[in-house]
Every structure is written in structure tokens, then in C-alpha cells.
Design a protein around this motif. Structure first.
Motif: not given
Ligand code: ADP
Ligand code: TRP
Length: 352
Positions: A53-59
């Protein structure tokens, strides 16, 4: 005669982030070792979806960018990306030979107690410790807009490890600092509230770095991967696209400096490696032929796993069953630890 029970073996724990398709660098650098360890300890392996979830925005942004280039793609919303990635990693591990009867294999988020422990641990962790984290600094340097969750990632990772009172944690060298932080945090808790957590040890796999199709380290972020489950035209395109030098067909080739040969070594037995090396040195054997030899080898190596993967894809119930059973085992252990931690902290204790 003494019998060895699973519980009497060292507890081995590791987590994999669910963030996209796995490639043969991931396989030889991590997955293979995880699966080989399933007979050597009381293993707990989980899919780190809270961490993903800590890099979901980038995904999500990546999907939107890919869809803008290719009009046939529709970007998925974040919740679908998260869900699909978890299920892909679960199917991949099971297809590659992880046996859920031997290993507690589960989703991190199926054991929410880990969040409670992370909170407790955050209260004994110094800001300075987190501020020194390389992985956080690297992500910020790459332009990620950091969330508090990205900053406290190492605390959740410490909770993952400590909640199962793990002894050994097989990880890549890139996780070395996270393991040091975990030991620090465990030490601070034990010092303040009495021994609860064994200090876990990292076990680094010494597998060589697998080169990508361009000769750099194979990595999702460099677009130079050969995916474990690629087949047909896609696999052929990736292998035939491996970068080689311009030695003419008749001239001898040097196996020791060739990417194709470096990859072949991962899949072939020593006599097979010798045989191909001899062809390289004899001349008259071009890179095209070498790539075809490699292609056939990769294709055959992962064929059984590919078949198992297709079977699992058609039976999502089997995957869910494995993850649910794994979560039940893991949660029982986690609840005992959290109860002990609460007791040590004097939480929930009614005055008598
Ligand atoms: P990527 O670089 O593709 O994002 P990750 O950082 O998610 O890969 O790596 C997951 C695991 O696979 C780690 O344990 C890492 O050490 C291992 N790994 C990744 N790429 C390679 C490689 N090229 N060679 C060996 N191991 C690798
Ligand atoms: N941070 C690890 C990685 O990126 C994944 C992970 C999360 C993990 N929690 C863990 C690994 C606990 C080992 C133990 O690869």
C-alpha cells in the motif's frame, strides 16, 4: 528415538511484496531459496499487502500512463491492482512449488494484530533510526511523495518478524538495514519490558545477481526482465532481444562475457554448460543459435510450473483455501505474542 516436530525447528519467516509480475531474477535471487527452505524449518511466508500500500499510488499512476500509450488498456483502480497483485503472487508461489501443508503461507493483512504490534513498537523506536533508512531516502530521491506509512515501513516490517518470534529471515542484501532496525527495535522493547522477542538473524542468499536482457541487473524498473511465466511469442521476444556484441558468425565467442551464456548457466547442468561453452569457443556458432538453446531451456524448465499455474488460475478456491489455512496458523501465533506484549505493557489490566 526423538521425533523432530515442525515446531522444534527454527522459525523461518519471510515476506514478499506484491508489486507486479515476477521475473527470473526474483526466482533465482529469492523465490527458489524460499521454496527450498520449506523442509528446513517451521516456515512462515507471507504476501506483504499492507507494505504494498505504501507504493500503490505510483502503481496506479503507472497504469494510467500505460493506458495513455495503449488505448486498448483500461487502468484498474487501486483496489483492483492491490487485489490482483496479491492473487498473482500467491498463484506464482504455489505453482513454483511452495507447499501450503508445510508452510504457513498467508496474506499479511489477514493478521491485523501485526498493526497493533507495529504501534507498540513505534513507541520504542527513535525517529533518528527511521530517518537513517536507505530505502525511504532512495524512494524520496526517486521522486515518490512519501506518506507516513512509507516512513514507518521498517516498523511494520519489524512487527512482521517479531510477532511470529522468528529466528531466521531469508532476504536479499537490500533488506540488511531493515533487519538491523528490527533487532534494534526488539532490543529496545526487551530492555524496557523484559525479554519477549528473540533477536532475529538475517540469512542472505548469496545467489549471483541475475543479469537482464540488456546486461544490467534484471529489474522491473529497468524494463529488462524475462518473466517466469512468459511463454510463446512473449518469451521468444524477450530471449531473442538479449543484447550481445557484434562478433561475426564464424568467429569464436567468449562464454564468460556473454549475457546469453550467463542466463543459460542458471538453467543448465554443468555438462550442458560445458557443451555450450565448447560450441561458443569452436566458432561458427552464432548468438542466434545460442539464444534458441537458452529459449528451449527456459521454456522446459518452467513448463511444469506453468501448467500448475493454469490449473490454479482455474481454481481460485484452492488458492484461497491455502491462504486462509495459512492465516489461521499465523494468527494463532500472533495472538499469543500480542497477549504477552499487552501483559508486559499493563494494557487492558483492570485494577483489582
Ligand atoms: P525488482 O528489482 O524487479 O523490483 P524486487 O526489488 O521486488 O525486484 O526484488 C524481490 C526479490 O528478488 C529480492 O529478494 C531481490 O533480492 C531479488 N532480486 C530482484 N532482482 C534480482 C536479480 N536481478 N538478481 C538476483 N536477485 C534479484
Ligand atoms: N521489505 C521486504 C522487501 O521489500 C518485504 C517484507 C515485508 C519482508 N515484511 C517483511 C521481508 C518481513 C522479510 C520479513 O523485500
Amino acid at each position: 528415538m526423538s521425533t523432530v516436530t515442525r515446531e522444534s525447528l527454527p522459525r523461518i519467516l519471510s515476506g514478499v511484496q506484491s508489486s507486479g509480475k515476477l521475473h527470473i531474477g526474483n526466482y533465482f535471487g529469492a523465490i527458489k531459496q524460499h521454496i527450498e527452505r520449506q523442509d528446513k524449518g517451521d516456515c512462515f511466508f507471507f504476501i506483504a499487502d499492507y507494505h504494498a500500500m505504501t507504493t500503490l499510488k505510483e502503481a496506479e499512476e503507472k497504469e494510467v500512463a500505460a493506458a495513455a500509450k495503449n488505448k486498448q488498456l483500461t487502468p484498474r483502480p487501486a483496489r483492483e491492482i492491490l487485489r490482483d497483485n496479491v492473487s498473482d503472487v500467491a498463484i506464482d508461489y504455489l505453482a513454483l512449488g511452495l507447499d501450503p501443508a508445510k508452510v504457513a503461507f498467508f496474506r499479511q493483512s489477514d493478521v491485523p494484530e501485526v498493526c497493533e504490534l507495529a504501534w507498540v513498537l513505534s513507541t520504542v523506536s527513535g525517529m533518528g533510526l527511521l530517518e537513517r533508512a536507505h530505502s525511504y531516502k532512495d524512494k524520496v530521491a526517486k521522486g515518490f511523495t512519501p506518506s507516513v506509512g512509507l516512513f514507518t515501513y521498517p516498523i511494520l516490517m519489524a512487527a512482521d518478524i517479531l510477532i511470529y518470534r522468528s529466528h531466521l529471515v531469508p532476504v536479499g542484501r537490500d533488506q540488511e538495514q531493515h533487519l538491523e532496525m528490527t533487532r534494534d527495535i526488539a532490543g529496545s522493547f526487551n530492555h524496557a519490558f523484559g525479554e519477549v522477542f528473540p533477536l532475529p538473524e538475517a540469512v542472505f542468499n548469496e545467489a549471483a545477481i541475475v543479469p537482464g536482457t540488456d546486461g544490467q541487473k534484471m529489474s522491473k524498473s529497468y524494463g529488462n526482465t524475462i518473466d517466469i511465466f512468459a511463454e510463446g511469442k512473449a518469451l521468444e521476444r524477450a530471449v531473442m532481444g538479449i543484447v550481445t556484441d557484434k562478433t561475426p558468425l564464424e568467429a569464436p565467442l567468449d562464454p564468460d562475457t556473454c549475457n546469453v551464456f550467463a542466463l543459460y548457466k542458471l538453467f543448465a547442468s554443468p555438462p550442458e554448460q560445458e557443451e555450450l561453452a565448447a560450441k561458443y569457443r569452436a566458432g561458427g556458432f552464432g548468438y542466434g543459435a545460442a539464444k534458441k538453446t537458452l529459449l528451449a531451456k527456459i521454456d522446459a524448465y518452467f513448463a511444469p510450473a506453468r501448467e500448475r499455474r493454469k490449473l490454479l488460475e482455474r481454481n481460485p478456491g484452492l488458492v484461497e483455501e491455502a491462504l486462509t489455512a495459512g492465516a489461521q496458523r499465523a494468527r494463532a501465533v500472533a495472538q499469543v505474542t500480542v497477549r504477552l506484549v499487552r501483559e508486559r505493557l499493563g494494557l487492558n489490566q483492570r485494577p483489582v
